[in-house]
Scaffold this motif. Sequence first.
Motif, PDB file in Angstrom:
ATOM      1  N   ASP A  29       0.829  -1.208   0.000  1.00 47.08           N
ATOM      2  CA  ASP A  29       0.000   0.000   0.000  1.00 47.08           C
ATOM      3  C   ASP A  29       0.862   1.256   0.000  1.00 47.08           C
ATOM      4  N   GLY A  30       2.053   1.159   0.617  1.00 46.61           N
ATOM      5  CA  GLY A  30       2.962   2.304   0.578  1.00 46.61           C
ATOM      6  C   GLY A  30       3.386   2.639  -0.836  1.00 46.61           C
ATOM      7  N   GLY A  31       3.645   1.618  -1.644  1.00 50.70           N
ATOM      8  CA  GLY A  31       4.012   1.853  -3.029  1.00 50.70           C
ATOM      9  C   GLY A  31       2.872   2.462  -3.825  1.00 50.70           C
ATOM     10  N   ILE A  32       1.667   1.923  -3.635  1.00 55.91           N
ATOM     11  CA  ILE A  32       0.500   2.433  -4.359  1.00 55.91           C
ATOM     12  C   ILE A  32       0.183   3.868  -3.931  1.00 55.91           C
ATOM     13  N   TYR A  33       0.286   4.134  -2.632  1.00 57.24           N
ATOM     14  CA  TYR A  33       0.031   5.489  -2.123  1.00 57.24           C
ATOM     15  C   TYR A  33       1.033   6.488  -2.698  1.00 57.24           C
ATOM     16  N   THR A  34       2.281   6.088  -2.778  1.00 63.12           N
ATOM     17  CA  THR A  34       3.310   6.975  -3.326  1.00 63.12           C
ATOM     18  C   THR A  34       3.018   7.308  -4.784  1.00 63.12           C
ATOM     19  N   LEU A  35       2.614   6.308  -5.561  1.00 62.64           N
ATOM     20  CA  LEU A  35       2.223   6.556  -6.953  1.00 62.64           C
ATOM     21  C   LEU A  35       1.074   7.558  -7.016  1.00 62.64           C
ATOM     22  N   GLY A  36       0.082   7.380  -6.159  1.00 60.41           N
ATOM     23  CA  GLY A  36      -1.062   8.291  -6.143  1.00 60.41           C
ATOM     24  C   GLY A  36      -0.666   9.713  -5.802  1.00 60.41           C
ATOM     25  N   GLN A  37       0.268   9.854  -4.846  1.00 63.93           N
ATOM     26  CA  GLN A  37       0.719  11.186  -4.468  1.00 63.93           C
ATOM     27  C   GLN A  37       1.417  11.883  -5.624  1.00 63.93           C
ATOM     28  N   TYR A  38       2.278  11.171  -6.346  1.00 66.30           N
ATOM     29  CA  TYR A  38       2.976  11.796  -7.462  1.00 66.30           C
ATOM     30  C   TYR A  38       2.060  12.018  -8.660  1.00 66.30           C
ATOM     31  N   ALA A  39       1.011  11.224  -8.770  1.00 62.32           N
ATOM     32  CA  ALA A  39       0.021  11.501  -9.809  1.00 62.32           C
ATOM     33  C   ALA A  39      -0.668  12.831  -9.531  1.00 62.32           C
ATOM     34  N   ARG A  40      -0.987  13.092  -8.258  1.00 61.22           N
ATOM     35  CA  ARG A  40      -1.632  14.355  -7.907  1.00 61.22           C
ATOM     36  C   ARG A  40      -0.667  15.537  -8.038  1.00 61.22           C
ATOM     37  N   LEU A  41       0.551  15.351  -7.579  1.00 60.19           N
ATOM     38  CA  LEU A  41       1.534  16.428  -7.699  1.00 60.19           C
ATOM     39  C   LEU A  41       1.814  16.773  -9.162  1.00 60.19           C
ATOM     40  N   GLY A  42       1.919  15.742  -9.995  1.00 63.20           N
ATOM     41  CA  GLY A  42       2.205  15.962 -11.403  1.00 63.20           C
ATOM     42  C   GLY A  42       1.076  16.666 -12.129  1.00 63.20           C
ATOM     43  N   ALA A  43      -0.148  16.363 -11.730  1.00 59.61           N
ATOM     44  CA  ALA A  43      -1.293  17.024 -12.362  1.00 59.61           C
ATOM     45  C   ALA A  43      -1.218  18.527 -12.156  1.00 59.61           C
ATOM     46  N   GLY A  44      -0.675  18.936 -11.010  1.00 62.50           N
ATOM     47  CA  GLY A  44      -0.559  20.361 -10.729  1.00 62.50           C
ATOM     48  C   GLY A  44       0.506  21.073 -11.538  1.00 62.50           C
ATOM     49  N   LEU A  45       1.389  20.331 -12.172  1.00 67.77           N
ATOM     50  CA  LEU A  45       2.440  20.947 -12.995  1.00 67.77           C
ATOM     51  C   LEU A  45       1.931  21.335 -14.379  1.00 67.77           C
ATOM     52  N   GLY A  46       0.772  20.776 -14.754  1.00 64.36           N
ATOM     53  CA  GLY A  46       0.103  21.218 -15.961  1.00 64.36           C
ATOM     54  C   GLY A  46       0.715  20.748 -17.263  1.00 64.36           C
ATOM     55  N   GLU A  47       0.386  21.475 -18.327  1.00 68.53           N
ATOM     56  CA  GLU A  47       0.751  21.080 -19.684  1.00 68.53           C
ATOM     57  C   GLU A  47       2.098  21.671 -20.089  1.00 68.53           C
ATOM     58  N   ARG A  48       3.121  21.368 -19.343  1.00 61.82           N
ATOM     59  CA  ARG A  48       4.464  21.833 -19.675  1.00 61.82           C
ATOM     60  C   ARG A  48       5.401  20.639 -19.725  1.00 61.82           C
ATOM     61  N   ARG A  49       6.583  20.848 -20.297  1.00 62.59           N
ATOM     62  CA  ARG A  49       7.567  19.769 -20.422  1.00 62.59           C
ATOM     63  C   ARG A  49       8.911  20.154 -19.801  1.00 62.59           C
ATOM     64  N   TRP A  50       8.968  21.305 -19.186  1.00 67.29           N
ATOM     65  CA  TRP A  50      10.165  21.741 -18.470  1.00 67.29           C
ATOM     66  C   TRP A  50       9.715  22.587 -17.285  1.00 67.29           C
ATOM     67  N   LEU A  51      10.621  22.793 -16.347  1.00 75.80           N
ATOM     68  CA  LEU A  51      10.276  23.514 -15.126  1.00 75.80           C
ATOM     69  C   LEU A  51      11.170  24.738 -14.962  1.00 75.80           C
ATOM     70  N   PRO A  52      10.592  25.889 -14.634  1.00 76.74           N
ATOM     71  CA  PRO A  52      11.417  27.052 -14.312  1.00 76.74           C
ATOM     72  C   PRO A  52      12.104  26.845 -12.959  1.00 76.74           C
ATOM     73  N   ASP A  53      13.290  27.369 -12.835  1.00 71.80           N
ATOM     74  CA  ASP A  53      14.052  27.257 -11.588  1.00 71.80           C
ATOM     75  C   ASP A  53      14.408  28.670 -11.123  1.00 71.80           C
ATOM     76  N   GLY A  54      13.546  29.251 -10.320  1.00 72.17           N
ATOM     77  CA  GLY A  54      13.771  30.611  -9.853  1.00 72.17           C
ATOM     78  C   GLY A  54      13.310  31.648 -10.857  1.00 72.17           C
ATOM     79  N   GLU A  55      13.549  32.894 -10.511  1.00 74.89           N
ATOM     80  CA  GLU A  55      13.146  34.012 -11.353  1.00 74.89           C
ATOM     81  C   GLU A  55      14.297  34.434 -12.268  1.00 74.89           C
ATOM     82  N   PRO A  56      13.981  35.109 -13.372  1.00 77.83           N
ATOM     83  CA  PRO A  56      15.042  35.606 -14.253  1.00 77.83           C
ATOM     84  C   PRO A  56      15.941  36.598 -13.520  1.00 77.83           C
ATOM     85  N   ALA A  57      17.200  36.607 -13.879  1.00 75.82           N
ATOM     86  CA  ALA A  57      18.168  37.550 -13.303  1.00 75.82           C
ATOM     87  C   ALA A  57      18.764  38.399 -14.418  1.00 75.82           C
ATOM     88  N   ARG A  58      18.753  39.726 -14.237  1.00 72.38           N
ATOM     89  CA  ARG A  58      19.284  40.616 -15.265  1.00 72.38           C
ATOM     90  C   ARG A  58      20.805  40.527 -15.289  1.00 72.38           C
TER      91      ARG A  58
END
Length: 516
Positions: free
Chosen positions: A103-132
């Motif tokens: 159940d720990g394995g299944i629960y972990t999969l479920g948690q990452y399914a929910r977290l991933g859904a929140g990342l939306g329709e993108r294929r890369w992640l921003p890391d911090g804000e732009p710096a001039r």
Amino acid sequence: MTDLLPNHLGGRWQAGTGAGSVLRDPVTGEALVRVDAEGLDLAAGFAHAREVGGAALRALTYAERAALLGRVAECLQAHRADYEAIATANSGTVRSDSAIDIDGGIYTLGQYARLGAGLGERRWLPDGEPARLAKALFESQHVQVPVRGLALCINAFNFPSWGLWEKAAPALLSGVPVVVKPASATAWLTQRMVRDVVDAGLLPEGALSVVCGRPEGLLDALQPLDLLSFTGSADTAAQLRAHRAVARDSVRVNIEADSVNAAWLLPGAAGDDAVLDLLVREVVREMTVKSGQKCTAIRRIFVPAEAYDRVAGAIAARLAKTTVGNPRHPDVRMGALVSRAQWQAVQDGLARLRSEAGLLHDGAGHALVDADPAVACCVGPTLLGLRDADAGRLVHDTEVFGPVATLLPFRDTAHALDQIRRGQGSLVVSVYGADPSEVAAAALALADTHGRVHAVTPDVATLHTGHGNVMPQSLHGGPGRAGGGEELGGLRALNFYHRRSALQASRAVLDALAPR
């Protein structure tokens, strides 16, 4: 002849060409199945994972990959009864212990399914804000993109389900194909779960592979952009770090190794019955769940000197009620170690500790229920004690991977901190007290040498998740002898499976990447 479990590599099921190793029931000694990886073309199989599985995963968005994880969790849940039967036979665990893994394995999969859904329709992640970078609109934007390689996940024997999915879930969500190498002794459950997912066609071809047995040249097949995630002994970890793939080709490696975890009853709680009982109950649970075969189990218990005898008696009294033996028997609460080799390792480690610590509760006094002591890999829970903690050396350095813990007294807070830190870095320490300020100060004092600090106060007596229970929302890993690695921790887990790069361009170019 027992059935041979096939490997899944290169997009197809294939058997090894050798005799293989026999997996046995650790209670009855019955031969169950065989595993073998001799003769596999690892280089070709790994190339298929990178080129076919990796390309297909990277073509999906985070939300799409998250949806795949959700369907995998549903598939595993549908086959749960089969997994429980395998765990009982191959790992010798009682139902509640099997549930922690499955159940720990299944629960972990479920948690990452929910977290991933929140990342939306993108294929890369921003890391911090732009710096001039200049007076004009020339800026630097750090981004994280999926690794263009594979993740080789080498797992320990104690969690064949959770060990698979706590690594595979964030890897697949990141867009990185996974090759899992389970420990041979308990590989059946891992192989069966992969088989069910692959046969159901839930993931792109090449996204998930499994190699059972002892393949020659496993690390030789790695390339510079691959990843290596390992859970196991510090000795094996040292060998992996010295391999050419890591030492020369800079394959990124994450290690989770030995850990002499501790529990600490704070000085102010020595006379508090409620807090003392919380400590005692948690120590007994950690010693007996999965027969103490958890990398996060409590190995050392630190209590004020004046509470030593009282705590010793309370823990021993609870341990005496633990029934040990065949996990199929309804009266048994603690099953077996996974193999005769592990049984011998525990005996050897216990003998080593007893050279400097005395017996407070002798596990040898537990009569086995429905199990032959000459065959079954069962060990009764054993509590040791050392009244002079300063004189101890082995108790701070030896992890007996079974139902064994040592009780140690301390004089004051400074003395306790010094003794706990002699573990040289651990996965987790738990702190027990009633004063929130005292508990908070103790937790921060230990954060630099522990991957996780689990603080227990009376207000969370029935709410806390447990000293040894690794939740996907929190970090798993630890500094020093614990391996220096990090896993889980929510979306932090994705960092290992991404590459960070700095994009230097005009603001217009950076804005064109994707909506921020």
